[in-house]
Design an enzyme around this catalytic site. Structure first.
Site: not given
Ligand code: FCB
Length: 484
Positions: A198, A389
């Site tokens: 990210e 994610e």
């Molecule tokens: C993302 C992050 C991860 C975690 C989630 C909830 O932005 O990459 O580390 O904090 O959010």
């Protein structure tokens, strides 16, 4: 368009129904998946990150990271929490692998703490630090689980932060050295690597909004940091390939549909501009060597970024796969307030949508998952995508028998997996999905107050791990290769 409640009801109905009308019919599909079904060989996984789970913050020669430092600043982290112990995965990684196995998962996305490898971000590798990732890798492979490491999930060596951090162009070369070390050390056993986690989130939150380490609020430093990260991206990509030509190298981007707060031309223009800065500012330079137009004033852009001749070549990284993280939509409004970034006057709101919220206050918007995948595919083309994610914070506690009932997490995941299956059916080449997170962990500025885990971690009792209802449900999904 369906609203969220309808999507959730469909998800619930699916549990008992063998056949449902194919969503694809309405969307011009070319695929053959039933709703909630996934292609054969689809990779089911879970994700964590070093600072959020490892603990052992001073062990075996580990150096200080910017997060080790930042958490000490009063008022920055809820309850003054730190990642010093976190889930203690540094010592309990075998328990973590047992959880992955119990959930029938075949891919583990974790990150490497740069400071374990190079305490101050430079020089030769610390063999004791490397040893941890060596053991973790071997144990994963033995369990039949693919390791998917991320080189940088936000914990920069503090010494490099002291020298200017990501706004300092030199950090890109340091990152490439670190990538070389890792590729040489583990490239014989790890085939798939991610460079960054990210880049949008950490550059904006660290240097512009000041809520992540090192807590700077300097829009111009933020812009410089984006360019250094883009340079590091290209350099790191080539460093890994030079270390071992067989490695498949990708990177992880947080993406989100940017929805104008109102229909006004100003809000619509703001949403479009912010979408480019958030969704495209890193992946487009990697794939094309150019920045998206219409974000910064054209005549000032090179000076604002610290651009040098030849950078278009340095930034290039012909990624072998693309990692995408999705949580929520982003609402954008034009604002009279000065953002500090020349030409950019917008307000971003993650919580002002009409939809139901998670415990963190993030909108639940599964349709956005589908929409952004379709959008991103216009940029990524036929490259394989992995969802690196997706998940939700719900803070359910154990009941009297010690069971953790988290029906809302199951509903969130179910709705998002239905959207994902639909996107795959409609031609988006997604080959894997990692739930955030394998277990409750240190949630950055929120400390331990937001629980994203499939597994409950008792931070007061030796980090004891207990699978939540969602973990048992997810295990069934992974085994069946379809939403259940
Ligand atoms: C993302 C992050 C991860 C975690 C989630 C909830 O932005 O990459 O580390 O904090 O959010």
């Amino acid at each position: 368009m369906m609203d969220r409640r309808q999507v959730l009801q469909l998800g619930t109905a699916l549990a008992g129904a063998a056949l449902l009308p194919r969503w694809a019919r309405a969307t011009g599909d070319t695929g053959t998946l039933q709703p909630g079904e996934f292609p054969p060989g689809f990779l089911w996984g879970a994700a964590t990150a070093a600072y959020q789970v490892e603990g052992a913050y001073r062990e075996d020669g580990k150096g200080e990271s910017n997060w080790d430092r930042f958490v000490l600043a009063p008022g920055k982290i809820k309850n003054g929490d730190t990642g010093n112990v976190a889930c203690d995965s540094y010592h309990r990684y075998k328990d973590d692998i047992a959880l992955l196995r119990a959930m029938n998962l075949k891919s583990y996305r974790f990150s490497i703490a740069w400071t374990r490898i190079q305490a101050d971000g430079t020089g030769p590798a610390n063999t004791r630090g490397l040893g941890y990732y060596d053991r973790l890798t071997d144990a994963l492979l033995e369990a039949g689980i693919r390791p998917l490491p991320t080189l940088y999930h936000w914990d920069l060596p503090q010494d490099l932060e002291d020298r200017g951090g990501w706004p300092n162009r030199d950090t890109a070369a340091r990152f490439a050295d670190y990538a070389t070390i890792m590729g040489r050390a583990l490239g014989d056993r790890i085939g798939h690597w991610s460079l960054f986690n990210e880049p949008k989130a950490f550059t904006q939150l660290s240097y512009w909004q000041g809520v992540f380490a090192p807590g700077r609020k300097d829009a111009l430093a933020f812009l410089k940091s984006t360019h250094t990260v883009n340079l590091a991206h290209g350099l790191g990509y080539r460093a890994l390939k030079a270390a071992n030509a067989r490695l498949k190298v990708g990177s992880v981007y947080d993406v989100s549909p940017h929805i104008p707060a109102t229909d006004s031309p100003a809000d619509r223009a703001a949403a479009e501009q912010m979408a480019k800065l958030s969704n495209l500012w890193f992946i487009v330079p990697a794939l094309t060597g150019k920045y998206p137009d219409g974000v910064l004033p054209a005549l000032e852009q090179e000076a604002l970024l610290g651009w040098r001749a030849g950078d278009e070549q340095v930034m290039r990284a012909d990624l072998d796969f693309v990692g995408l993280n999705y949580y929520s939509q982003t609402r954008v409004a034009a604002s009279a307030q000065n953002s500090g970034v020349p030409g950019l006057d917008v307000t971003v709101d993650w919580a002002a949508g009409p939809d139901e919220k998670t415990d963190f206050g993030w909108d639940i918007y599964p349709q956005g998952f589908y929409d952004i995948l379709k959008d991103m595919q216009r940029v990524t083309g036929s490259r394989p995508i992995e969802i690196t994610e997706n998940g939700a914070a719900y803070n359910n506690k154990p009941d009297a028998e010690g069971h953790i009932h988290d029906p809302k997490r199951i509903a969130y995941l179910r709705a998002h997996l239905l959207a994902l299956s639909r996107a795959i059916n409609d031609g988006v080449p997604v080959r894997g999905y990692h739930c955030w997170s394998l277990m409750d962990n240190f949630e950055w500025a929120q400390g331990y107050t937001q629980r994203f885990g499939l597994t409950y971690v008792d931070f007061d009792h030796q980090q004891r791990r207990t699978m939540k209802d969602s973990a048992y449900w997810y295990a069934k999904v992974a085994a069946a290769n379809r939403v259940v």
